[in-house]
Design a protein around this motif. Structure first.
Motif, PDB file in Angstrom:
ATOM      1  N   ASN A  17      63.299 -14.996 -33.506  1.00 26.45           N
ATOM      2  CA  ASN A  17      64.590 -14.714 -34.222  1.00 26.45           C
ATOM      3  C   ASN A  17      64.808 -15.806 -35.166  1.00 26.45           C
ATOM      4  O   ASN A  17      65.130 -15.708 -36.417  1.00 26.45           O
ATOM      5  N   ALA A  18      64.570 -17.204 -34.540  1.00 29.55           N
ATOM      6  CA  ALA A  18      64.717 -18.614 -35.589  1.00 29.55           C
ATOM      7  C   ALA A  18      63.713 -18.244 -36.532  1.00 29.55           C
ATOM      8  O   ALA A  18      63.931 -18.685 -37.809  1.00 29.55           O
ATOM      9  N   ASP A  32      61.007 -28.408 -47.770  1.00 27.04           N
ATOM     10  CA  ASP A  32      61.208 -27.363 -46.752  1.00 27.04           C
ATOM     11  C   ASP A  32      62.498 -28.113 -45.905  1.00 27.04           C
ATOM     12  O   ASP A  32      62.018 -28.969 -45.275  1.00 27.04           O
ATOM     13  N   PRO A  33      63.510 -27.493 -45.887  1.00 30.32           N
ATOM     14  CA  PRO A  33      64.496 -28.191 -45.224  1.00 30.32           C
ATOM     15  C   PRO A  33      64.413 -28.056 -43.572  1.00 30.32           C
ATOM     16  O   PRO A  33      64.961 -28.849 -43.071  1.00 30.32           O
ATOM     17  N   THR A  34      63.790 -26.892 -43.179  1.00 37.55           N
ATOM     18  CA  THR A  34      63.520 -26.664 -41.639  1.00 37.55           C
ATOM     19  C   THR A  34      62.667 -27.725 -41.230  1.00 37.55           C
ATOM     20  O   THR A  34      62.949 -28.203 -40.174  1.00 37.55           O
ATOM     21  N   VAL A  35      61.555 -28.022 -41.957  1.00 38.29           N
ATOM     22  CA  VAL A  35      60.695 -29.151 -41.591  1.00 38.29           C
ATOM     23  C   VAL A  35      61.274 -30.373 -41.797  1.00 38.29           C
ATOM     24  O   VAL A  35      61.269 -31.328 -40.533  1.00 38.29           O
ATOM     25  N   ASN A  36      61.763 -30.629 -42.700  1.00 37.14           N
ATOM     26  CA  ASN A  36      62.605 -32.022 -42.899  1.00 37.14           C
ATOM     27  C   ASN A  36      63.396 -32.338 -41.781  1.00 37.14           C
ATOM     28  O   ASN A  36      63.533 -33.425 -41.309  1.00 37.14           O
ATOM     29  N   GLU A  37      64.570 -31.346 -41.489  1.00 37.19           N
ATOM     30  CA  GLU A  37      65.344 -31.515 -40.303  1.00 37.19           C
ATOM     31  C   GLU A  37      64.643 -31.895 -39.179  1.00 37.19           C
ATOM     32  O   GLU A  37      64.960 -32.726 -38.167  1.00 37.19           O
ATOM     33  N   LEU A  38      63.498 -31.065 -38.755  1.00 39.27           N
ATOM     34  CA  LEU A  38      62.982 -31.247 -37.579  1.00 39.27           C
ATOM     35  C   LEU A  38      62.234 -32.606 -37.425  1.00 39.27           C
ATOM     36  O   LEU A  38      62.355 -33.324 -36.491  1.00 39.27           O
ATOM     37  N   GLN A 229      55.163 -23.096 -46.719  1.00 35.28           N
ATOM     38  CA  GLN A 229      56.693 -22.828 -46.066  1.00 35.28           C
ATOM     39  C   GLN A 229      56.567 -22.917 -44.688  1.00 35.28           C
ATOM     40  O   GLN A 229      56.818 -21.828 -43.916  1.00 35.28           O
ATOM     41  N   ALA A 230      56.426 -24.032 -44.350  1.00 36.38           N
ATOM     42  CA  ALA A 230      56.050 -24.275 -42.881  1.00 36.38           C
ATOM     43  C   ALA A 230      57.425 -24.416 -41.927  1.00 36.38           C
ATOM     44  O   ALA A 230      57.206 -24.471 -40.658  1.00 36.38           O
ATOM     45  N   GLY A 231      58.501 -24.147 -42.557  1.00 33.45           N
ATOM     46  CA  GLY A 231      59.716 -24.118 -41.943  1.00 33.45           C
ATOM     47  C   GLY A 231      59.687 -23.051 -40.925  1.00 33.45           C
ATOM     48  O   GLY A 231      60.528 -22.963 -39.961  1.00 33.45           O
ATOM     49  N   ILE A 232      59.358 -21.804 -41.167  1.00 31.56           N
ATOM     50  CA  ILE A 232      58.834 -20.764 -40.232  1.00 31.56           C
ATOM     51  C   ILE A 232      58.570 -21.010 -38.862  1.00 31.56           C
ATOM     52  O   ILE A 232      58.896 -20.867 -37.821  1.00 31.56           O
ATOM     53  N   LEU A 233      57.551 -22.161 -38.928  1.00 30.94           N
ATOM     54  CA  LEU A 233      56.947 -22.700 -37.646  1.00 30.94           C
ATOM     55  C   LEU A 233      57.841 -23.901 -37.280  1.00 30.94           C
ATOM     56  O   LEU A 233      58.070 -23.841 -35.994  1.00 30.94           O
ATOM     57  N   ALA A 234      58.315 -24.616 -37.873  1.00 27.20           N
ATOM     58  CA  ALA A 234      59.238 -25.760 -37.470  1.00 27.20           C
ATOM     59  C   ALA A 234      60.523 -25.133 -36.732  1.00 27.20           C
ATOM     60  O   ALA A 234      61.011 -25.875 -35.884  1.00 27.20           O
ATOM     61  N   ALA A 235      61.153 -24.161 -37.012  1.00 29.11           N
ATOM     62  CA  ALA A 235      62.175 -23.506 -36.523  1.00 29.11           C
ATOM     63  C   ALA A 235      61.917 -23.474 -35.141  1.00 29.11           C
ATOM     64  O   ALA A 235      62.713 -23.552 -34.309  1.00 29.11           O
TER      65      ALA A 235
END
Length: 334
Positions: A17-18, A32-38, A229-235
């Motif tokens: 889902n994430a 990528d905000p999701t990667v950066n946040e991780l 767009q690696a945030g898909i994985l970082a999520a």
């Protein structure tokens, strides 16, 4: 049920889902905000200045070795170290870095006297010894905290850097009942694998200081590891490091139960006291035809890696009931 490794885990529904809802950008541009946040979160959580999201533990270890060492340098490690034995010689092939393996003690540690003897003198005949690389856990065994403190003293005395292959460092922390940062504080760099017992589909992290991670990021690009767009994985990776951590103690409990059960089966030899985390090794008598046993188990939907010793790994997709089932089947087929 698949006992070959904890790398066979499937992502949880919350991870799926994430991933579907992840906010993404171009990570090579740093967008990528999701990667950066991780990366920011995991560095702070574990006591490091910075972190780098990578495709795999093998890539993260290679980046660490190539960032610590230059061409013609050397790193010390164990004979059983993953980044020496199981990563296709990447440090030597791609980094021109010489590994100097030392025999592991039965508990997974390395003897400091042997390490001292392996350090090369400052002489043009020799590679320059720059780094000691440890692994925790190693073959499922946890390195004691006192040993880590002694390793820090050792590298400081000899002017070396200290790297941790922490593919299963969250398992080590769970077994020791400490936070990962209590392990990480002894190291200059550390890797974390998200796609083993933590159940993310892809990814590892490399942690270190800002200058070290900046160098590793450049080498990652050189090696083709720059993702978009690696945030898909970082999520999924963020959930691996939060939601999935409590599962590790369940995996350890299941491994202990499996070890006790295997030890009671004729022809299988396991010392349950050596089972620290989620990996069980069983030595087999010559009376055990492990290839035949593996074939029979496969017909029941149970997958193992035939060998002697045979390795069983518990994980998120193996339940306590599954342990009972595999033990019953092994007894029946013996």
């Amino acid at each position: 049920m698949d006992f070959r490794s904890d790398t066979v885990t499937k992502p949880t529904q919350s991870m799926r889902n994430a991933m579907a809802k992840a906010v993404v950008g171009d990570d090579v541009y740093g967008d990528d905000p999701t990667v950066n946040e991780l990366e920011e979160w995991v560095a702070k959580e574990n006591g490091f200045e910075a972190a780098l999201f990578t495709t795999s533990g093998t890539q993260a270890n290679l980046l660490a070795l190539m960032s610590h060492c230059e061409r013609g340098d050397e790193y010390l490690c164990g004979q059983q170290a993953h980044n020496y034995k199981f990563e296709a010689g990447g440090a030597a092939v791609l980094g021109s870095i010489q590994p100097q393996p030392i025999e592991n003690n039965p508990d997974g540690t390395l003897d400091f006297n042997k390490l001292t003897a392996a350090i090369k003198p400052d002489d043009s005949h020799f590679a320059r010894t720059k780094l000691l690389s440890l692994e925790n856990t190693i073959n499922g065994k946890v390195l004691p905290m006192q040993y880590l403190a002694e390793a820090r003293e050792f590298v400081d005395f000899h002017g070396l850097q200290l790297h941790l292959d922490g593919a299963r460092v969250y398992n080590a922390a769970a077994a020791l009942d400490v936070e990962v940062k209590e392990i990480g504080k002894y190291f200059d760099s550390m890797t974390i694998c998200l796609s083993k017992g933590l159940a993310a589909p892809i990814g590892s992290l490399l942690l270190g200081n800002k200058a070290f991670i900046a160098k590793a990021r450049r080498i990652r690009k050189m090696l083709g590891g720059g993702m978009r767009q690696a945030g898909i994985l970082a999520a999924a990776g963020k959930l691996a490091l939060t939601e999935q951590v409590p599962q590790l103690k369940i995996d350890h409990s299941n491994a202990k139960k499996l070890a006790l059960g295997l030890a009671a089966i004729d022809g299988f030899h396991v010392n349950p006291e050596f089972i620290h985390t989620n990996i069980v090794f069983a030595k087999l008598d010559s009376t055990v035809d492990i290839k035949s046993l593996a074939q029979k188990l496969s017909q029941d939907g149970i997958t193992i890696s035939p060998g002697n010793p045979v390795r069983f790994v518990t994980h998120n997709d193996i339940s306590e009931r599954d342990i009972d089932t595999v033990l019953e089947k092994i007894k029946a087929y013996r």
